[in-house]
Scaffold this motif. Structure first.
Motif, PDB file in Angstrom:
ATOM      1  N   THR A 244       0.854  -1.127   0.120  1.00 30.03           N
ATOM      2  CA  THR A 244       0.004  -0.078  -0.068  1.00 30.03           C
ATOM      3  C   THR A 244       0.959   1.159   0.139  1.00 30.03           C
ATOM      4  O   THR A 244       0.541   2.278  -0.618  1.00 30.03           O
ATOM      5  N   LYS A 245       1.874   1.275   0.737  1.00 34.46           N
ATOM      6  CA  LYS A 245       2.655   2.685   0.905  1.00 34.46           C
ATOM      7  C   LYS A 245       4.040   2.567   0.132  1.00 34.46           C
ATOM      8  O   LYS A 245       4.397   3.605  -0.061  1.00 34.46           O
TER       9      LYS A 245
ATOM     10  N   ASN B 157       6.774   1.615   1.014  1.00 33.06           N
ATOM     11  CA  ASN B 157       7.729   2.043   1.890  1.00 33.06           C
ATOM     12  C   ASN B 157       7.565   1.274   3.129  1.00 33.06           C
ATOM     13  O   ASN B 157       6.496   1.432   3.673  1.00 33.06           O
TER      14      ASN B 157
ATOM     15  N   GLU C 201       8.250   6.397   9.458  1.00 31.97           N
ATOM     16  CA  GLU C 201       7.039   6.868   8.608  1.00 31.97           C
ATOM     17  C   GLU C 201       5.761   6.312   8.893  1.00 31.97           C
ATOM     18  O   GLU C 201       4.686   6.418   8.525  1.00 31.97           O
ATOM     19  N   MET C 202       5.689   5.151   9.925  1.00 32.44           N
ATOM     20  CA  MET C 202       4.490   4.515  10.093  1.00 32.44           C
ATOM     21  C   MET C 202       4.080   4.550  11.382  1.00 32.44           C
ATOM     22  O   MET C 202       4.437   4.140  12.371  1.00 32.44           O
TER      23      MET C 202
END
Length: 106
Positions: A92-93, A95, A100-101
């Motif tokens: 989904t991301k 990354n 950043e999560m």
């Protein structure tokens, strides 16, 4: 015969390396490997204490091995769920940076 102290020292060293890996690294795969290292350090301590009890008392003592069996089963489930989450987050991301999560919303 190797003393139990050496096993416990090795277990403490492995646990410390795993804890440092969790605290310092930002890659989720390395963090999972560090958690597994910490679990295996605990397993080594369980088996070492079970063996030392068996030697001193002269009777079989399998509680250390039973704990190790359950820890390995929980670790296998943790890895399966954790890796599935990492794959989905990466899909989904695009990354997988830990910094950043900060939320689970998509």
């Amino acid at each position: 015969m190797i003393s139990t102290d050496y096993y416990i020292i090795l277990s403490a060293i492995l646990f410390t390396i795993g804890a440092l890996g969790v605290l310092i690294r930002r890659n989720p795969l390395i963090i999972f490997m560090s958690i597994e290292l910490m679990l295996n350090a605990g397993n080594l301590a369980f088996v070492a204490f079970g063996r030392s009890y068996e030697i001193t008392k002269g009777e079989p003592f399998f509680n250390g091995q039973i704990f190790v069996f359950f820890v390995i089963a929980v670790a296998a489930a943790e890895v399966a769920v954790g890796l599935a989450l990492i794959v989905e987050i990466f899909k989904t991301k695009k990354n997988i940076n830990i910094d950043e999560m900060n939320s689970l919303k998509g």
